[in-house]
Design a protein around this motif. Sequence first.
Motif, PDB file in Angstrom:
ATOM      1  N   GLY A 159       0.819  -1.209   0.000  1.00  0.00           N
ATOM      2  CA  GLY A 159       0.000   0.000   0.000  1.00  0.00           C
ATOM      3  C   GLY A 159       0.854   1.261   0.000  1.00  0.00           C
ATOM      4  O   GLY A 159       0.564   2.219  -0.723  1.00  0.00           O
ATOM      5  N   PHE A 160       1.915   1.251   0.781  1.00  0.00           N
ATOM      6  CA  PHE A 160       2.818   2.405   0.822  1.00  0.00           C
ATOM      7  C   PHE A 160       3.523   2.597  -0.515  1.00  0.00           C
ATOM      8  O   PHE A 160       3.608   3.719  -1.020  1.00  0.00           O
ATOM      9  N   CYS A 161       4.013   1.512  -1.085  1.00  0.00           N
ATOM     10  CA  CYS A 161       4.710   1.618  -2.373  1.00  0.00           C
ATOM     11  C   CYS A 161       3.752   2.000  -3.496  1.00  0.00           C
ATOM     12  O   CYS A 161       4.138   2.710  -4.430  1.00  0.00           O
ATOM     13  N   ALA A 162       2.513   1.555  -3.410  1.00  0.00           N
ATOM     14  CA  ALA A 162       1.518   1.952  -4.413  1.00  0.00           C
ATOM     15  C   ALA A 162       1.183   3.429  -4.281  1.00  0.00           C
ATOM     16  O   ALA A 162       0.866   4.090  -5.270  1.00  0.00           O
ATOM     17  N   TYR A 163       1.262   3.958  -3.077  1.00  0.00           N
ATOM     18  CA  TYR A 163       1.049   5.392  -2.871  1.00  0.00           C
ATOM     19  C   TYR A 163       2.196   6.190  -3.503  1.00  0.00           C
ATOM     20  O   TYR A 163       1.973   7.249  -4.078  1.00  0.00           O
ATOM     21  N   ILE A 164       3.404   5.658  -3.388  1.00  0.00           N
ATOM     22  CA  ILE A 164       4.570   6.334  -3.963  1.00  0.00           C
ATOM     23  C   ILE A 164       4.560   6.244  -5.486  1.00  0.00           C
ATOM     24  O   ILE A 164       4.887   7.204  -6.177  1.00  0.00           O
ATOM     25  N   PRO A 211       1.834   5.461  -7.946  1.00  0.00           N
ATOM     26  CA  PRO A 211       0.432   5.133  -8.231  1.00  0.00           C
ATOM     27  C   PRO A 211       0.176   4.641  -9.660  1.00  0.00           C
ATOM     28  O   PRO A 211      -0.789   3.926  -9.897  1.00  0.00           O
ATOM     29  N   ALA A 241       5.669  -1.080  -8.090  1.00  0.00           N
ATOM     30  CA  ALA A 241       5.405  -0.928  -6.658  1.00  0.00           C
ATOM     31  C   ALA A 241       5.499  -2.278  -5.951  1.00  0.00           C
ATOM     32  O   ALA A 241       6.011  -2.363  -4.833  1.00  0.00           O
ATOM     33  N   LEU A 264      -5.175  -2.552  -7.370  1.00  0.00           N
ATOM     34  CA  LEU A 264      -4.424  -1.476  -8.015  1.00  0.00           C
ATOM     35  C   LEU A 264      -4.413  -1.575  -9.523  1.00  0.00           C
ATOM     36  O   LEU A 264      -4.041  -0.631 -10.206  1.00  0.00           O
TER      37      LEU A 264
END
Length: 87
Positions: A23-28, A30, A36, A86
């Motif tokens: 989730g954090f890497c997908a936020y970074i 997107p 991610a 995602l």
Amino acid sequence: MKIAPDKWKHFFVGIPMGAVLMGFCAYILPDAPMKAALLAMAPVVGISYGFELFSKVTGKGHYDVMDAFASILGGFIGIGAVLPFLL
């Protein structure tokens, strides 16, 4: 072949660890979910094996590479659980 209860604990801890890191890497990243996912695997492996190395170096706990493998496998499952949301 029976899997030891200790390995199951590591596996089940790896699942939320992988999901949170994904989730954090997908936020970074997107727009790049596959990148991610690869980026999330690095800290999963680092945390899992690093914890075992910490146990070996300090003598606190029991060093077992299979514990790290179980955590990494759980992290892989956690990443895979988040990835479809995602795409």
